[in-house]
Design an enzyme around this catalytic site. Structure first.
Site, PDB file in Angstrom:
ATOM      1  N   GLY A 143      32.034 -41.200 -36.928  1.00  0.00           N
ATOM      2  CA  GLY A 143      32.307 -42.398 -37.710  1.00  0.00           C
ATOM      3  C   GLY A 143      32.055 -43.708 -37.000  1.00  0.00           C
ATOM      4  N   GLY A 145      28.813 -44.932 -36.454  1.00  0.00           N
ATOM      5  CA  GLY A 145      27.507 -45.478 -36.809  1.00  0.00           C
ATOM      6  C   GLY A 145      26.360 -44.931 -35.988  1.00  0.00           C
ATOM      7  N   SER A 148      26.316 -39.290 -36.564  1.00  0.00           N
ATOM      8  CA  SER A 148      26.898 -37.982 -36.240  1.00  0.00           C
ATOM      9  C   SER A 148      26.772 -36.989 -37.389  1.00  0.00           C
ATOM     10  CB  SER A 148      28.369 -38.131 -35.827  1.00  0.00           C
ATOM     11  OG  SER A 148      29.131 -38.746 -36.854  1.00  0.00           O
ATOM     12  N   ASP A 204      18.794 -41.610 -41.276  1.00  0.00           N
ATOM     13  CA  ASP A 204      19.488 -40.946 -40.169  1.00  0.00           C
ATOM     14  C   ASP A 204      18.958 -39.536 -39.934  1.00  0.00           C
ATOM     15  OD1 ASP A 204      20.945 -43.254 -40.272  1.00  0.00           O
ATOM     16  OD2 ASP A 204      22.910 -42.285 -40.242  1.00  0.00           O
TER      17      ASP A 204
END
Length: 378
Positions: A143, A145, A148, A204
């Site tokens: 959490g 950024g 993960s 991501d």
């Protein structure tokens, strides 16, 4: 049989927030990984009728009988096709949520539920209803950024896909997947990200799967090839943030001050494009000169993020500390807390700045930027 996979986290080097308004952004993989180990029991072994998930770094274990999973998740043999990534339907997601609820997650760990649901979906769609123990541990703070959740989806998918690779084609040590399998891996990981985030950008998981760096603008992702080493100090402020509220705040400011904010977004776009050009450049410019240009771009980008209203006192505290050591920093990701990047020019010794930051309660990592994407090991 045992299969291992790892996938990196990511940072946004330039362009966060402005990318929502049509500007270019640049993201890169970092050499902090999430690891997944997949172990299949022998037919004669005990517990060969269960699927077990172990989250090592937070000391939690979950286990389901295969019979219970089959009962809960609607099974149609035609939907089990590892080569055709599919979205999880609302109906199936509700059934999976029941399986997660039955594990009686501690209240303070309820944020894990979407990740566990993703695990069950990806496992059953790619592997089917086969017994295994899956062990996950991560070097990435949750959490903050640093991507993960995407690293989890990518590493898990890589391990699942690798389990069916022919023994003849298996290498020794950590090895990357070929382009065809990487594309398949990235699509499956994106489906996992959708369970966790609803409407992810795909940035991501793409960075985590392919590694190196990417440039993205208006939904289009372009893979970049870095031609210079970059090292960063990543400082986790440990301050949680509401990404949705921060994004909304920037949009509201753009409505109130359209001309000024348009200029801000245009400036960020120019910074991102110049940064990408420097990183990819094969000219004879010295690394030191390139690092100086990147420092200036990071400094300008942080100033623009401050003007968007997404900085935070914790971020400014990190910046002030690093400035004392003649280093340049910027927030990465949503802001409002989260993580801060500090460029470490060649030869920089970080011990003193890290000691000062950690004494203020921050968490520090040093990371190489633009490294390998997903890899597997047997």
């Amino acid at each position: 049989m045992e299969v291992k996979a790892r996938a990196p986290g990511k940072i946004i080097l330039a362009g966060e927030h402005a990318v929502v308004h049509g500007s270019t952004a640049v993201a890169a993989a970092i050499d902090l990984y999430t690891y997944v180990t997949l172990r299949f029991p022998l037919p004669s072994a005990e517990n060969n009728d269960r699927l077990t998930l172990q989250l090592k770094d937070i000391s939690l274990e979950f286990s389901w009988s295969l019979a219970r999973i089959k009962e809960a998740i609607p099974y149609d043999s035609s939907t089990l096709c590892r080569s055709t990534p599919a979205s999880c339907s609302e109906e199936t997601l509700k059934s999976i949520a029941v399986l997660v609820e039955e594990q009686n997650l501690p209240k303070e760990k309820m944020w894990l539920s979407s990740g566990i649901s993703t695990f069950l979906w990806l496992y059953t769609r790619i592997i089917g209803f086969n017994p295994a123990t899956v062990v996950i541990n991560s070097e990435l703070p949750y959490g903050s950024g640093l991507g993960s959740s995407a690293a989890l989806c990518v590493a898990l998918t890589a391990a699942l896909l690798a389990s069916s690779i022919s023994e003849k084609t298996r290498g020794n040590g950590w090895s990357s997947l070929d382009e065809t399998n990487l594309e398949l891996l990235n699509k499956w990981a994106f489906e996992g990200e959708k369970i966790i985030h609803g409407k992810p950008s795909g940035i991501d998981n793409t960075v985590s799967a392919y590694g190196n760096m990417i440039k993205f603008c208006s939904g289009e992702i372009t893979r970049l090839q870095s031609n210079m080493p970059l090292r960063m100090l990543i400082t986790n402020t440990r301050v949680g943030r509401n990404t949705k509220a921060l994004v909304s705040g920037v949009s509201q400011r753009a409505v109130r001050h359209p001309d000024a904010m348009k200029s801000v977004f245009n400036a960020v776009d120019s910074i991102s494009k110049e940064l990408a050009a420097i990183i990819q450049s094969k000219d004879e410019t010295s690394v030191t000169e390139k690092e100086e240009r990147i420092k200036e771009l990071m400094e300008m980008n942080q100033g623009l993020l401050l003007s968007m209203g997404v900085s935070h006192s914790s971020i400014e505290a990190v910046i002030l500390t690093t400035v004392k050591h003649k280093l340049v920093s910027k927030l990465t990701g949503a802001g409002g807390g989260g993580c801060v990047l500090t460029l470490l020019p060649t030869g920089t010794v970080v011990d003193k700045v890290v000691e000062e930051l950690e004494s203020s309660g921050f968490q520090c990592f040093t990371a190489l930027i633009g490294g390998n994407g997903a890899q597997i090991c047997y």
